[in-house]
Design a protein around this motif. Structure first.
Motif, PDB file in Angstrom:
ATOM      1  N   ASP A   1     -17.817  59.878  35.666  1.00 12.59           N
ATOM      2  CA  ASP A   1     -16.479  60.181  35.151  1.00 12.59           C
ATOM      3  C   ASP A   1     -15.522  59.066  35.571  1.00 12.59           C
ATOM      4  O   ASP A   1     -15.701  58.451  36.623  1.00 12.59           O
ATOM      5  CB  ASP A   1     -16.020  61.522  35.737  1.00 12.59           C
ATOM      6  CG  ASP A   1     -14.969  62.203  34.869  1.00 12.59           C
ATOM      7  OD1 ASP A   1     -14.482  61.589  33.902  1.00 12.59           O
ATOM      8  OD2 ASP A   1     -14.645  63.366  35.170  1.00 12.59           O
ATOM      9  N   ASP A   2     -14.513  58.820  34.752  1.00 10.88           N
ATOM     10  CA  ASP A   2     -13.497  57.807  35.066  1.00 10.88           C
ATOM     11  C   ASP A   2     -14.153  56.461  35.372  1.00 10.88           C
ATOM     12  O   ASP A   2     -13.714  55.727  36.278  1.00 10.88           O
ATOM     13  CB  ASP A   2     -12.635  58.241  36.268  1.00 10.88           C
ATOM     14  CG  ASP A   2     -12.016  59.617  36.082  1.00 10.88           C
ATOM     15  OD1 ASP A   2     -11.891  60.046  34.920  1.00 10.88           O
ATOM     16  OD2 ASP A   2     -11.676  60.257  37.076  1.00 10.88           O
TER      17      ASP A   2
ATOM     18  N   ASP B   1     -12.910  55.425  31.327  1.00  9.60           N
ATOM     19  CA  ASP B   1     -11.655  56.034  31.758  1.00  9.60           C
ATOM     20  C   ASP B   1     -10.528  55.793  30.770  1.00  9.60           C
ATOM     21  O   ASP B   1     -10.424  54.736  30.145  1.00  9.60           O
ATOM     22  CB  ASP B   1     -11.252  55.502  33.132  1.00  9.60           C
ATOM     23  CG  ASP B   1     -10.075  56.281  33.691  1.00  9.60           C
ATOM     24  OD1 ASP B   1     -10.263  57.481  33.973  1.00  9.60           O
ATOM     25  OD2 ASP B   1      -8.969  55.719  33.807  1.00  9.60           O
TER      26      ASP B   1
ATOM     27  N   GLU C   1     -12.640  58.326  26.891  1.00 12.28           N
ATOM     28  CA  GLU C   1     -11.685  59.402  27.193  1.00 12.28           C
ATOM     29  C   GLU C   1     -10.278  59.024  26.772  1.00 12.28           C
ATOM     30  O   GLU C   1      -9.911  57.854  26.774  1.00 12.28           O
ATOM     31  CB  GLU C   1     -11.591  59.623  28.698  1.00 12.28           C
ATOM     32  CG  GLU C   1     -12.823  60.038  29.421  1.00 12.28           C
ATOM     33  CD  GLU C   1     -12.471  60.387  30.860  1.00 12.28           C
ATOM     34  OE1 GLU C   1     -11.946  59.544  31.596  1.00 12.28           O
ATOM     35  OE2 GLU C   1     -12.705  61.541  31.230  1.00 12.28           O
TER      36      GLU C   1
END
Ligand code: C2E
Ligand code: MG
Ligand code: MG
Ligand code: MG
Length: 292
Positions: free
Chosen positions: A180-181, A203, A237
């Motif tokens: 994630d990120d 991200d 994202e």
């Protein structure tokens, strides 16, 4: 001037800061009881195949419905839960609730989805983590290849000796892990070779500058090349506009999440979107990138 400004600042901000500190203190007390009082709810943000606009996955995102204060976002209470040592229990609740929801969706015959669940460093590094995941999968007869656990580079860094064993166990269960990120941590890239790593989530800070920032464009293209060459898939994202969508589509990114497609929404709203077939592109996107 500086002195009087300082005095003004103290007069203006100190009551605000006191109020913020009071709120934090109260929330800390109330957070301890929130699980028992059933005040947490999950919302789900769709993840779409950029080429078709089809929903292929959802990410479970936590909301705290406080009886007096209303909805509180994770940005405010997750760091608090971490400091109080509560985050591990909250994560377990989230995984359980998300797997339960998947079971209901499968039983209702909805189109197959992947579900992504965020896992904190604290739970990921806990000795009971693998057993906890295995138990939820068994309880809800969750197809493990439809479960994606999102962890940050920070969680990977913290794990040390147990990292290989944890990742191998997830891989053997058939569970995928997403970073994630991706790109915001300070770790080496060697962890990308670990078993179970299936996905990089680019991200939103890099997506925000697309397509105009040459730096962000170069970074995102490099991330897509990296994930492709490693056999991973990428999810971008924070896609908020069509120009970002078009750039990512053209750059070969398979999947994306963002307000352009949908905010995080309730179960009922996810179901409404999924049933809105046979429309393959429920978001009215311009799927063919503009020429030039
Ligand atoms: P994340 O996992 O990176 O989740 C993405 C966050 O970006 C979500 O915020 C989502 O609402 C927001 N977002 C999605 N699309 C857009 C967009 O187009 N523009 C903008 N500006 N933002 C967008 P949210 O729900 O407030 O969650 C924030 C963070 O809190 C998450 O970041 C995750 O790190 C953490 N979190 C959320 N739920 C959980 C949970 O169940 N467990 C744990 N451990 N952490 C969680
Ligand atoms: Mg996430
Ligand atoms: Mg993320
Ligand atoms: Mg994020």
């Amino acid at each position: 001037v500086a002195k009087s400004e300082e005095r003004n600042a103290a007069r203006l901000y100190s009551p605000m800061m006191q109020a913020a500190a009071r709120r934090r203190l109260a929330l800390a007390t109330e957070l301890r009881r929130a699980l028992a009082k059933d005040e947490f709810r999950l919302v789900y943000q769709p993840s779409v195949e950029l080429r078709s606009g089809r929903i292929v996955a959802v990410e479970a995102l936590l909301r705290w419905h406080h009886p007096e204060r209303g909805e509180i976002l994770p940005g405010e209470f997750i760091p608090l839960a971490e400091r109080l040592g509560l985050i591990r229990h909250i994560d377990e609740w989230v995984l359980d609730a998300a797997c339960a929801q998947m079971r209901r969706w499968i039983d209702a015959g909805l189109p197959p989805l992947r579900v992504a669940v965020n896992v904190s460093a604290s739970w990921f590094g806990h000795p009971g983590f693998i057993a906890g995941v295995r138990e939820r999968i068994a309880t809800w007869r969750m197809p493990s290849d439809r479960l994606l656990l999102e962890i940050t580079e920070g969680a990977i860094l913290q794990l040390g000796d147990d990292l290989q064993r944890t990742m191998r166990a997830l891989h053997e269960m058939g569970v995928g892990v997403a970073i994630d990120d991706f790109g915001t941590g300070y770790s080496s890239l060697s962890y990308l070779k670990l078993p179970a790593i299936a996905c990089l989530k680019i991200d939103q800070s890099f997506v925000a500058g697309l397509p105009d920032s040459a730096n962000d464009a170069a970074i995102v293209e490099a991330m897509l090349a990296l994930s492709g060459n490693l056999g991973l898939y990428a999810i971008a994202e924070g896609i908020e506009n069509e120009a970002q969508h078009a750039f990512l589509l053209r750059a070969g990114c398979a999947e994306g999440q963002g307000y352009l497609y949908s905010r995080p929404v309730s179960v009922a709203e996810v179901e409404r979107m999924l049933r809105r077939r046979p429309d393959p592109n429920p978001f009215r996107l311009h799927l063919v990138p503009p020429a030039g």
